[in-house]
Scaffold this motif. Structure first.
Motif, PDB file in Angstrom:
ATOM      1  N   TYR A  14       0.849  -1.201   0.000  1.00  8.23           N
ATOM      2  CA  TYR A  14       0.000   0.000   0.000  1.00  8.23           C
ATOM      3  C   TYR A  14       0.878   1.242   0.000  1.00  8.23           C
ATOM      4  CZ  TYR A  14      -4.065  -2.895   1.047  1.00  8.23           C
ATOM      5  OH  TYR A  14      -5.059  -3.817   0.974  1.00  8.23           O
ATOM      6  N   THR A  48      -6.432 -10.785   6.683  1.00  9.86           N
ATOM      7  CA  THR A  48      -7.624 -10.317   5.978  1.00  9.86           C
ATOM      8  C   THR A  48      -7.277  -9.843   4.559  1.00  9.86           C
ATOM      9  OG1 THR A  48      -8.593  -9.714   8.071  1.00  9.86           O
ATOM     10  CG2 THR A  48      -9.570  -8.725   6.139  1.00  9.86           C
ATOM     11  N   THR A  49      -6.090  -9.222   4.444  1.00  8.39           N
ATOM     12  CA  THR A  49      -5.660  -8.779   3.110  1.00  8.39           C
ATOM     13  C   THR A  49      -5.522  -9.987   2.188  1.00  8.39           C
ATOM     14  OG1 THR A  49      -4.452  -6.971   4.148  1.00  8.39           O
ATOM     15  CG2 THR A  49      -3.886  -7.453   1.880  1.00  8.39           C
ATOM     16  N   LEU A  51      -7.026 -12.853   2.456  1.00  5.66           N
ATOM     17  CA  LEU A  51      -8.357 -13.386   2.149  1.00  5.66           C
ATOM     18  C   LEU A  51      -9.013 -12.566   1.021  1.00  5.66           C
ATOM     19  CD1 LEU A  51     -10.463 -15.517   3.518  1.00  5.66           C
ATOM     20  CD2 LEU A  51     -11.609 -13.426   4.221  1.00  5.66           C
ATOM     21  N   LEU A  57     -11.382  -9.725  -4.181  1.00  5.33           N
ATOM     22  CA  LEU A  57     -11.955  -8.433  -3.765  1.00  5.33           C
ATOM     23  C   LEU A  57     -10.968  -7.298  -4.029  1.00  5.33           C
ATOM     24  CD1 LEU A  57     -13.614  -9.423  -0.364  1.00  5.33           C
ATOM     25  CD2 LEU A  57     -14.683  -9.208  -2.592  1.00  5.33           C
ATOM     26  N   ASP A  58      -9.717  -7.654  -4.219  1.00  2.00           N
ATOM     27  CA  ASP A  58      -8.680  -6.650  -4.461  1.00  2.00           C
ATOM     28  C   ASP A  58      -7.625  -7.293  -5.356  1.00  2.00           C
ATOM     29  OD1 ASP A  58      -7.394  -4.268  -4.317  1.00  2.00           O
ATOM     30  OD2 ASP A  58      -6.683  -4.480  -2.240  1.00  2.00           O
ATOM     31  N   GLU A  77     -12.720  -5.849 -12.736  1.00  2.00           N
ATOM     32  CA  GLU A  77     -13.461  -5.944 -11.473  1.00  2.00           C
ATOM     33  C   GLU A  77     -14.828  -6.610 -11.696  1.00  2.00           C
ATOM     34  OE1 GLU A  77     -13.108  -5.845  -8.273  1.00  2.00           O
ATOM     35  OE2 GLU A  77     -15.274  -6.056  -8.089  1.00  2.00           O
ATOM     36  N   ASP A 167     -14.306 -14.764   7.248  1.00  2.00           N
ATOM     37  CA  ASP A 167     -13.398 -13.840   7.938  1.00  2.00           C
ATOM     38  C   ASP A 167     -13.855 -13.723   9.390  1.00  2.00           C
ATOM     39  OD1 ASP A 167     -11.486 -11.905   8.496  1.00  2.00           O
ATOM     40  OD2 ASP A 167     -12.808 -10.269   7.856  1.00  2.00           O
TER      41      ASP A 167
END
Lengths: 234, 842
Positions: A14, A48-49, A51, A57-58, A77, A167
């Motif tokens: 990030y 979580t990242t 997952l 999702l990302d 996306e 999660d």
């Protein structure tokens, strides 16, 4: 198909102003269909990242994730959304039900998104299975935490997913309710032969899976296979 | 688009929990649509009425008009075609009411024959309209009767002759109350006109011939084939039914177009309110959209769900607005009664309703698109972490902005039918919104930058609320500000116009003009004026003449040559010319040399022209012009060009002759004087009218009174329309207070939990709305001052003297209203126990 999920040299960084923060660093693993995997590790380790990346999702900063035979980094996306709709189920710590929809409607949504007709009986059956047959017209705000998570489980299984991402599914629940939810997840998972990928802090819950991936400081610190009986109930 | 039925279903499901809020959004556009539908529907009624009553409005099949007597040859021609004729001579003159001693300049209409052939002169008593031709009777305008306390049976003196008032005129074909306010009519029989002695040199008489076609002829064929070619040949103007329809239609579409724009402003304000509320709504929906995205919904599906909600909200709002507009339409005839030459029959216009609904839906969707576009960018990752993500730039926003501007321009163009005006309107509106936006932003920045940390807790909290997350400060500043700007501009410009007239007659400037003075009356009148202690500021001789040739080419030749670009009015008009040896205060020489006197009869005559006239005549210094001075041809040359300040109570002339040329020509005079008080003026006027009934008098008091009355009537209509904007601003305010209610409740509950009293919370709210109302109204007033200055400078060409008293009243009223509404809507926040609120609202 040899694996349902293949994570290949995945990193996630990030950017915060001029500084860059690497949350995940060169993660590699493979998950076989039908297995159950727990991702564990201390807060901030990147569970979580990871997952989120696995579920599409990302996007990863580098590396490649192949979900159900499709390389996620090649997809837009909206294409990833279509894959989620067809093959993926989600259970969240904070339930994430749509507040303006009733329990029944929440469960119907994934099926409706698939373009299926007459989905109400299927949704009703799922709600019966999770023990909420008499609460189908209630809104999330009118349900207890445990009940909300049961709706969320029914929704997660509605589209008969090949892989289920959870999660911290019991993170917001008391011990007793948490145990009920755990059993529900594992039982339904076994029944439908779905692959389960679960992020958790709960060591006991992790022990119930086939395999534990341990993250530390954004790196995969341990990958241990175990012989647990997923149908084992408390 | 995928799966429409699912999207509709989701939009419906999602709206269930938000109906009351969606209803509030929707209510912002209701009034704008109501105003649009009411005005358009009323406009349709007007058009229909004009089309069906065109003959009644004209009073004849064709109206022929001239500044000279209608030629006998033409009358003969009309008689041969069996066309009925009715003649009217009209002119301005003084009348005198012996009972009360009142005098006033009126429009004398001397008629004979069966005018009107269609429609009627409505009088009280009813039969007066038919009987007044027979004897020495007059019909007097009802407002005049009221003003001078005259009754039927009293007498009124017109020129040398006294007439019995047979009745009061309530309505004449084609005339509205506003036209009779400016020039109230007095009807007398044409047969008696000669005896009044008013037909003298210099009298500006308008000759009219009303005609009615023989029974059974086809109107169009008869007019086009038999009549029109002949009328074209004669030097007369004429109006047929079609032309009158067109003229009236144009005039009223200008009026309804203007009113529609004010209604449109109200609608745009409402739409800004919608956009602002939707912005907050979308922020609250981020999590839901993220969940849907997580479950596999595409980004466009996310947008469509909420777009469908807005579409239906806009549709329902527009339908309610249309219904309300239809009700308002029934009150409009009352509002416009002074402007209409007929009683209007109302009907519901389906087209106006459809137009209103379509415009309502388009504008609400267009404006809501701004916030809705953000939905496309919501990441499904939001379900896992509510982490902050920097806002991504969205080019679609610019495209939507372009569409909004295009729509505003398109709408204003459809109303104004002139692209330049439409552009000015569009830019003006955007500029106003930008100023308000900029000021709002600046103030919020200033408050944060120089936060008064030393002030009381209540003040600090009230100020801090202006920039709380999800605040609606900017949008409220824009909506309330534009409403304030509209109303205040109206008040200030009205003042400006009246001041302008008042200032035109400041110290030592004339404020009374006496005209139509005959040569033999000049000396005696001057003596009478001086005896009444009134100064003779100017005494001007006037000679009437026409143009004979220009640069060697005759007027007829020029008229037939379409390539000259010389304006028609220049060739056709009767010139009223004076002569003197110097320029006066209101004139500035801008070209050439002014010649004050001609010494020798053989010398060349150099005249001085007004700048505008020289441009329209296409002449320069040295060009020859020949005038026909009542039969005598006088050749002149353009000697100089003057710029004239037309804005004074002053006699100004397009053409100015030097002394030594026109002294012997038949002429009449104008006298300018100045009175100090109204009683002195009334006594003087009475004496003059008694002694010289042919002399007409116009004074500043009369102009001011008439202007005040006309402006009052116009401004009432504009205020009525601006009212829609203000109410819309209030609805937006109510909407935004409600939308931020949850946040306020959380804050209030927290404050009350830690010990704040009810009173303190009320005071915090009061401070917040006070600051909000103040910023909005002061910025609105600032824009109004700017607009009024621009009007003063560019349009009215007068000095700008701002009315700060009026501005202060506007500030107090708007700020007070904002505080009142804000507090009323916040009642539930403070009046209930914290727990009860939390349980209910969460």
């Amino acid at each position: 198909m040899s694996s349902i999920l293949l994570v290949n040299h995945v990193s996630k960084t990030y950017q915060s102003g001029s500084k860059s923060l690497t949350v995940l660093n060169d993660i590699n693993f493979e998950i076989k269909p039908g297995s159950s995997v727990a991702i564990v590790g201390p807060s901030g380790s990147g569970k979580t990242t990871l997952l989120g990346l696995c579920a599409g999702l990302d996007g990863a900063s580098s590396g490649n994730i192949i979900l159900n035979g499709k390389s996620l980094d090649q997809l837009s996306e909206d294409e990833r959304a279509a894959i989620r709709n067809q093959h993926v189920g989600f259970i969240f710590q904070s339930f994430n039900l749509l507040p303006t929809l009733t329990a029944l409607e929440n469960v119907m949504v994934p099926l409706e998104l698939l373009g299926k007709k007459n989905v109400k009986p299927q949704a009703l059956e799922l709600l019966e299975k999770v023990g909420l047959g008499d609460r189908i017209h209630h809104y999330p705000a009118q349900l207890s935490g445990g009940e909300q998570q049961r709706v969320s489980i029914a929704r997660a299984f509605a589209n008969q997913p090949k892989i289920l991402f959870a999660d911290e599914p019991t993170g917001n629940l008391d011990e007793e309710t948490g145990a009920v939810i755990e059993n529900l997840i594992f039982n339904l998972n076994k029944e439908s032969g779905t692959t389960l990928v679960m992020v958790t802090h709960d060591g006991e819950l992790a022990q119930r899976t086939n395999r534990i991936l341990k993250l530390k400081g954004g790196k995969l610190a341990d990958d241990s296979q175990q012989n647990s009986n997923i149908s084992n109930s408390h | 688009m995928q799966n429409i039925s699912w999207l509709l279903k989701m939009a419906w499901r999602d709206s269930r929990k938000n109906r009351s809020r969606l209803f509030l959004f929707m209510s912002s556009i209701v009034l704008g649509i109501a105003a649009l539908v009411a005005i358009n529907s009323f406009g349709d009624n007007l058009t229909t009425q004009i089309n069906s009553e065109a003959k009644e409005l004209l009073g004849a099949d064709v109206e022929i008009e001239s500044r000279n007597p209608i030629p006998d040859s033409l009358r003969q021609f009309l008689s041969e075609l069996n066309i009925e004729q009715s003649e009217e001579l009209s002119f301005a003159s003084m009348v005198y009411f012996p009972n009360t001693g009142g005098t006033r300049l009126v429009n004398i209409r001397a008629v004979e024959g069966d005018y009107p052939f269609y429609g009627q002169i409505v009088t009280t008593p009813k039969q007066a309209a038919e009987e007044f031709y027979l004897q020495n009777n007059a019909l007097v305008d009802q407002s005049l009767m009221l003003q001078f306390n005259a009754k039927t049976g009293d007498s009124v003196k017109v020129g040398d002759l006294s007439f019995l008032i047979a009745g009061e005129v309530n309505k004449t074909p084609g005339q509205s109350a506003i036209t009779t306010t400016v020039a109230p009519p007095v009807f007398i029989p044409l047969s008696q006109l000669e005896s009044t002695g008013l037909l003298q040199t210099g009298s500006r008489i308008n000759y009219k011939l009303y005609i009615k076609f023989p029974e059974g002829v086809n109107y169009t064929t008869f007019f086009k084939e038999k009549l029109e070619p002949r009328l074209e040949k004669e030097e007369v103007r004429y109006d047929d039914v079609e032309e009158r329809k067109e003229e009236l239609g144009d005039a009223y579409s200008d009026l309804t177009g203007f009113l529609n724009l004010t209604a449109f402003i109200a609608l745009l304000l409402g739409c800004m309110g919608v956009a602002s509320s939707v912005q907050v709504y979308v922020k609250e929906k981020v999590q839901s959209v993220a969940i849907l995205r997580c479950l596999g919904a595409s980004s466009s599906q996310g947008v469509w769900i909420y777009l469908i909600q807005i579409f239906f909200m806009g549709l329902i709002g527009s339908l309610i607005g249309a219904a309300l507009g239809t009700v308002i339409q029934y009150y409009l005839p009352q509002l416009f009664k002074d402007f209409l030459p007929f009683e209007i029959e109302l009907f519901i216009s389906g087209f106006a309703i459809l137009q209103g609904v379509v415009i309502g839906v388009i504008t609400s969707v267009l404006f809501a698109l701004f916030p809705l576009l953000q939905i496309r960018k919501i990441s499904p990752l939001k379900v896992l972490r509510a982490s902050f993500e920097p806002e991504q730039k969205d080019r679609m926003k610019y495209f939507v902005f372009f569409l909004v501007v295009l729509f505003i321009f398109g709408f204003s163009f459809s109303q104004l039918r002139d692209w330049q005006n439409a552009l000015v309107f569009t830019i003006g509106l955007i500029l106003s919104a930008l100023i308000l936006f900029g000021v709002g932003k600046l103030i919020i920045w200033l408050v944060r930058r120089y936060f008064p940390t030393g002030s009381s807790f209540v003040v600090r909290q009230g100020l801090a609320n202006l920039y709380r997350p999800n605040n609606q400060t900017l949008i409220l500043v824009i909506t309330i500000g534009i409403g304030t700007a509209l109303i205040t501009t109206l008040l200030l410009s009205q003042d400006l116009l009246l001041n302008k007239v008042k200032m035109s007659s400041s110290a030592n400037q004339p404020n009374m003009v006496l005209f139509d003075i005959q040569e033999h009356q000049v000396n005696e009148l001057t003596e009478m004026t001086i005896a009444d202690s009134l100064p003779v500021i100017q005494q001007v001789p006037i000679v009437t003449m026409r143009l004979a040739s220009l640069k060697g080419r005759s007027v007829d030749e020029l008229k037939n040559d379409t390539t000259t670009n010389i304006k028609n009015w220049v060739l056709n008009r009767e010139y009223r010319v004076t002569y003197r040896d110097e320029l006066i205060e209101s004139e500035t020489l801008i070209e050439g040399e002014f010649q004050g006197e001609v010494q020798n009869s053989n010398d060349s005559i150099f005249v001085s022209l007004d700048k505008g006239l020289s441009e329209d005549m296409k002449v320069d210094i040295g060009d020859p012009i020949t005038f026909n001075v009542q039969g005598a041809m006088i050749k002149t040359y353009v000697g100089s060009i003057r710029e004239i300040d037309w804005q004074r109570v002053q006699t100004n002339f397009l053409v100015l002759f030097p002394e030594g040329v026109l002294e012997e020509a038949p002429k009449f005079h104008v006298l300018l004087t100045r009175y100090e008080d109204v009683n002195q003026s009334a006594a003087y006027q009475q004496k003059i009218v008694k002694k010289f009934p042919n002399i007409s008098i116009i004074d500043l008091d009369l102009i001011l009174k008439t202007l005040d009355e006309v402006l009052g009537k116009i401004s009432f209509i504009i205020q009525f329309m601006a009212f829609f904007s203000i109410i819309t601003g209030i609805i937006v305010l109510i909407g935004s207070v409600s939308i931020s209610k949850f946040q306020r409740i959380q804050e209030a509950v927290l404050l009350r939990t830690i010990g704040a009293s009810k009173k303190q919370i009320i005071r915090i709210n009061l401070m917040e709305y006070f600051f909000l109302g103040s910023i909005a109204s002061l910025t609105g007033i600032f824009i109004a001052l700017l607009a009024t200055w621009a009007l003063a400078y560019f349009s009215f060409e007068t000095a700008f003297v701002p009315n700060f008293g009026g501005a202060l009243v506007a500030y107090i009223a708007i700020t007070g209203l904002t505080v009142l509404i804000g507090l009323m809507n916040s009642r539930s926040v403070v009046n209930k126990p914290p727990l009860e609120i939390l349980r209910k609202e969460v």
